[in-house]
Design a protein around this motif. Structure first.
Motif, PDB file in Angstrom:
ATOM      1  N   GLU A 139     -69.634   8.279  94.330  1.00  0.00           N
ATOM      2  CA  GLU A 139     -68.988   8.277  95.633  1.00  0.00           C
ATOM      3  C   GLU A 139     -69.589   7.259  96.602  1.00  0.00           C
ATOM      4  O   GLU A 139     -69.058   7.079  97.698  1.00  0.00           O
ATOM      5  N   ASP A 174     -65.041   4.022  81.600  1.00  0.00           N
ATOM      6  CA  ASP A 174     -64.279   5.138  82.177  1.00  0.00           C
ATOM      7  C   ASP A 174     -64.912   5.703  83.442  1.00  0.00           C
ATOM      8  O   ASP A 174     -64.563   6.809  83.873  1.00  0.00           O
ATOM      9  N   ALA A 175     -65.821   4.964  84.048  1.00  0.00           N
ATOM     10  CA  ALA A 175     -66.446   5.427  85.289  1.00  0.00           C
ATOM     11  C   ALA A 175     -65.551   5.096  86.485  1.00  0.00           C
ATOM     12  O   ALA A 175     -64.688   4.214  86.423  1.00  0.00           O
ATOM     13  N   SER A 176     -65.778   5.820  87.583  1.00  0.00           N
ATOM     14  CA  SER A 176     -65.089   5.558  88.844  1.00  0.00           C
ATOM     15  C   SER A 176     -66.140   5.313  89.908  1.00  0.00           C
ATOM     16  O   SER A 176     -66.969   6.196  90.169  1.00  0.00           O
ATOM     17  N   LEU A 177     -66.116   4.125  90.524  1.00  0.00           N
ATOM     18  CA  LEU A 177     -67.126   3.779  91.518  1.00  0.00           C
ATOM     19  C   LEU A 177     -66.451   3.313  92.794  1.00  0.00           C
ATOM     20  O   LEU A 177     -65.323   2.778  92.775  1.00  0.00           O
ATOM     21  N   ARG A 178     -67.174   3.487  93.895  1.00  0.00           N
ATOM     22  CA  ARG A 178     -66.646   3.063  95.197  1.00  0.00           C
ATOM     23  C   ARG A 178     -66.619   1.529  95.283  1.00  0.00           C
ATOM     24  O   ARG A 178     -65.605   0.933  95.643  1.00  0.00           O
ATOM     25  N   TYR A 185     -67.796   7.755  82.320  1.00  0.00           N
ATOM     26  CA  TYR A 185     -67.021   8.923  82.765  1.00  0.00           C
ATOM     27  C   TYR A 185     -67.527   9.514  84.078  1.00  0.00           C
ATOM     28  O   TYR A 185     -67.010  10.543  84.518  1.00  0.00           O
ATOM     29  N   GLU A 218     -62.944   1.174  93.544  1.00  0.00           N
ATOM     30  CA  GLU A 218     -62.087   1.278  94.718  1.00  0.00           C
ATOM     31  C   GLU A 218     -62.169   0.041  95.601  1.00  0.00           C
ATOM     32  O   GLU A 218     -61.218  -0.291  96.311  1.00  0.00           O
ATOM     33  N   LYS A 235     -62.953   1.951  86.971  1.00  0.00           N
ATOM     34  CA  LYS A 235     -62.161   1.942  88.192  1.00  0.00           C
ATOM     35  C   LYS A 235     -63.084   1.714  89.377  1.00  0.00           C
ATOM     36  O   LYS A 235     -64.072   2.435  89.550  1.00  0.00           O
ATOM     37  N   THR A 250     -68.267   9.789  88.187  1.00  0.00           N
ATOM     38  CA  THR A 250     -67.622   9.448  89.456  1.00  0.00           C
ATOM     39  C   THR A 250     -68.712   9.264  90.501  1.00  0.00           C
ATOM     40  O   THR A 250     -69.472  10.198  90.789  1.00  0.00           O
TER      41      THR A 250
END
Length: 583
Positions: A89, A107-111, A85, A131, A129, A87
């Motif tokens: 950057e 559920d993590a968001s990584l660059r 979870y 990018e 996710k 994020t």
């Protein structure tokens, strides 16, 4: 944080400073400033997962003109990296690192994530996710779970070694979305790859080695690709491939692939949609290929392949639609049946140079082919079923006909080479029952070519074939028609039969003249008297003027009856011929 906490280890503090400077920290290199080439002691290679997580979530302020980036080489990550979870950057790069525990990225968001050459017990990254790219080149791992993950860039598994426990998949990524390509060349996956419902620009598993004890080693059911599926030189030791309902926008490549499945299809791809062609030169499919209702935008080419059935079918593609050619030639070997009923091949089905087992059945029932090329077969199948098939051109030879050929309802435009009727009839007579349609079609074909004698020979053979299945009385009448007029297709026999019968009767009554029935009647003429007896429609006055003696009366009766039979047979035969000619 403006400075690293003093309780951090030396490698952790060095990583903090490297991130500020925007450079990588390589713990595999000698310690700078010592003047020694000795490598760091094992303790100096360790960084806790807590430190890594803290630096990712709260990176140090970068020096002017520097983009912050966590880039670590050769470290041992102790503890468990927990980023669920979160994020992040900044990009994460951990090259040739050793993880003590499975990282958690659910559920993590990584660059961007680069774990090239790293080793970890597994990777939990469902709904992750990214990018940029997700790079796992040369990684060594247990199960990698990427359920419904979203990678905007490319995903790299080139040279990775994945090992699952039990019946798990080594890569468990149903409904994975990759904006670019999924590149897994030379991957080794004991447990296979699960890409059910995944989406990507392209997927490459060329030169890889996959296996699964109970399920498909490469599961791509519902896969959606904009471009190609590359499985060239892929080895599947067990489990096979599944492509049920997949949609491939480009080509499918299986050249020199070696796919095995001891419990089912080697390649199971019903309802697959391929925008381009499917190419499998030299491939081996131990378990056979299932292409039920497949749609292929170009050609399906399997020259020099070896397809071995799991149970019955080496190749099964009922209802498939192939816009180009279907090439099963050039040394292809089939151990099992080739089932292609209702299949549509716009160009040519090529079988020349192929090898079949003696029990193989080639089923083309209701198939539609632009052409069928089977001029030379290395070994013959047992049955070729062409019932109700529609074929533009058939290229064959007398040596390429299987022991049993079913032709009922077959429609074709051309036969090559053009064989004389006596040779082509052997083709028609290989069915297990009588049907007049194959003979009618062949006769029509010869008439189109202007080969009237061959057309008549085929029609005569049709009647003789039908006679074998007739009742005794009809069979007797058929023999009489054949003997006298050749069922209307040998008119010369009619005249010869009439001449022979007339001559025989005339000779008898020349030797034993009949008695006159009236005074002043015509003189006796043996030939005219015989014609009056033999031809029922002719009246020359001789039969009314003379009566045979007792000893020759039977000759007169025999001649009259034979004449009636002969005349009826001639009329029936000629009527049949005229009726056929009018059509």
């Amino acid at each position: 944080m403006s400075i690293p906490p003093p309780e951090w280890s030396a490698p952790a503090r060095q990583l903090w400073h490297a991130m500020r400077a925007g450079i990588a920290l390589d713990l595999t290199s000698p310690v700078l400033g010592t003047g020694s080439r000795e490598l760091r002691p094992p303790g100096d290679l360790e960084i806790t997962a807590e430190v890594v997580g803290s630096l990712l979530l709260h990176p140090p302020p970068p020096e002017p003109g520097v983009v912050s980036h966590l880039h670590l080489i050769g470290a041992t990550i102790t503890g468990r990296l927990r980023l669920s979870y979160a994020t992040v950057e900044i990009p994460l790069t951990l090259v040739d690192c050793q993880f003590a525990n499975t990282p958690e990225l659910n559920d993590a968001s990584l660059r961007a994530v680069d774990l090239t050459g790293s080793r970890f017990p597994g990777l939990d990254a469902d709904r992750l996710k990214v990018e940029g790219d997700l790079v796992l080149r040369r990684a060594t791992s247990g199960t990698i779970s990427l359920v419904r993950a979203d990678v905007a860039g490319d995903m790299w598994l080139t040279g990775a070694e994945l090992t699952a426990e039990g019946t798990d998949h080594a890569l468990h990524a149903p409904q994975l979305r990759v904006g670019g390509g999924l590149y897994a060349r030379s991957v080794t996956a004991k447990g296979g790859l699960n890409l059910w419902g995944a989406q990507a620009f392209t997927v490459e598993v060329a030169a890889g080695r996959l296996s699964h004890p109970t399920h498909a080693a490469l599961r791509c059911d519902g896969l959606r690709l904009i471009q190609d599926l590359m499985c060239t030189r892929l080895s599947v030791d067990s489990g096979g491939l599944s492509l049920f309902g997949a949609a491939i926008g480009g080509q499918c490549w299986f050249n020199d692939a070696d796919v095995h499945n001891a419990t089912g299809w080697a390649i199971n791809a019903p309802s697959v949609r391929v925008g381009g062609g499917v190419y499998g030169r030299g491939m081996t499919a131990q378990g056979g290929i299932n292409l039920f209702a497949a749609a292929i935008g170009e050609s399906l080419e399997l020259p020099s392949c070896t397809l071995t059935a799991y149970e019955i079918h080496a190749l099964r593609a009922p209802g498939a639609r192939i816009e180009g050619s279907l090439k099963l030639d050039n040394g292809a070997k089939f151990v099992g049946d080739v089932s292609l009923p209702r299949t549509e091949v716009k160009a040519t089905l090529r079988l020349s140079g192929s090898t079949f087992t003696r029990s193989t059945i080639i089923d083309l029932n209701h198939a539609t082919l632009g052409a069928l090329d089977m001029a030379s077969l290395n070994t013959l199948p047992s049955v070729l079923d062409l019932r109700a098939a529609t074929i533009g051109r058939i290229n064959d030879s007398t040596d390429s006909w299987p022991p049993r050929v079913e032709l009922d309802g077959l429609a074709y435009q051309d036969l090559r080479p053009v064989l004389p009727a006596d040779k082509r009839l052997a083709w028609l007579n290989r069915g297990d029952s009588y049907n007049p349609l194959p003979h009618e079609r062949l006769a029509a074909y010869y008439r189109q070519l202007g080969h009237d004698d061959d057309a008549r020979a085929v029609q005569l053979a049709r009647h003789r074939q039908r006679r074998r299945y007739s009742r005794p009385l009809a069979r007797l009448w058929g023999h009489l028609e054949d003997l006298t007029v050749g069922y209307g297709y040998r008119p010369g026999r009619a005249f010869a039969s009439l001449f022979a019968l007339t001559a025989a009767v005339a000779l008898v009554f020349t030797a034993v003249p009949p008695q006159a029935t009236r005074v002043n009647g015509p003189d006796f003429q043996p030939v005219a008297f015989a014609l009056d007896l033999v031809l029922p429609v002719l009246d020359l006055g001789q039969e009314k003027s003379f009566i045979p003696s007792t000893e020759t009366a039977w000759v007169a009766w025999t001649g009259a009856v034979a004449g009636w039979l002969l005349a009826t047979t001639v009329i029936a035969g000629l009527t049949r011929r005229l009726s056929r000619a009018s059509h």
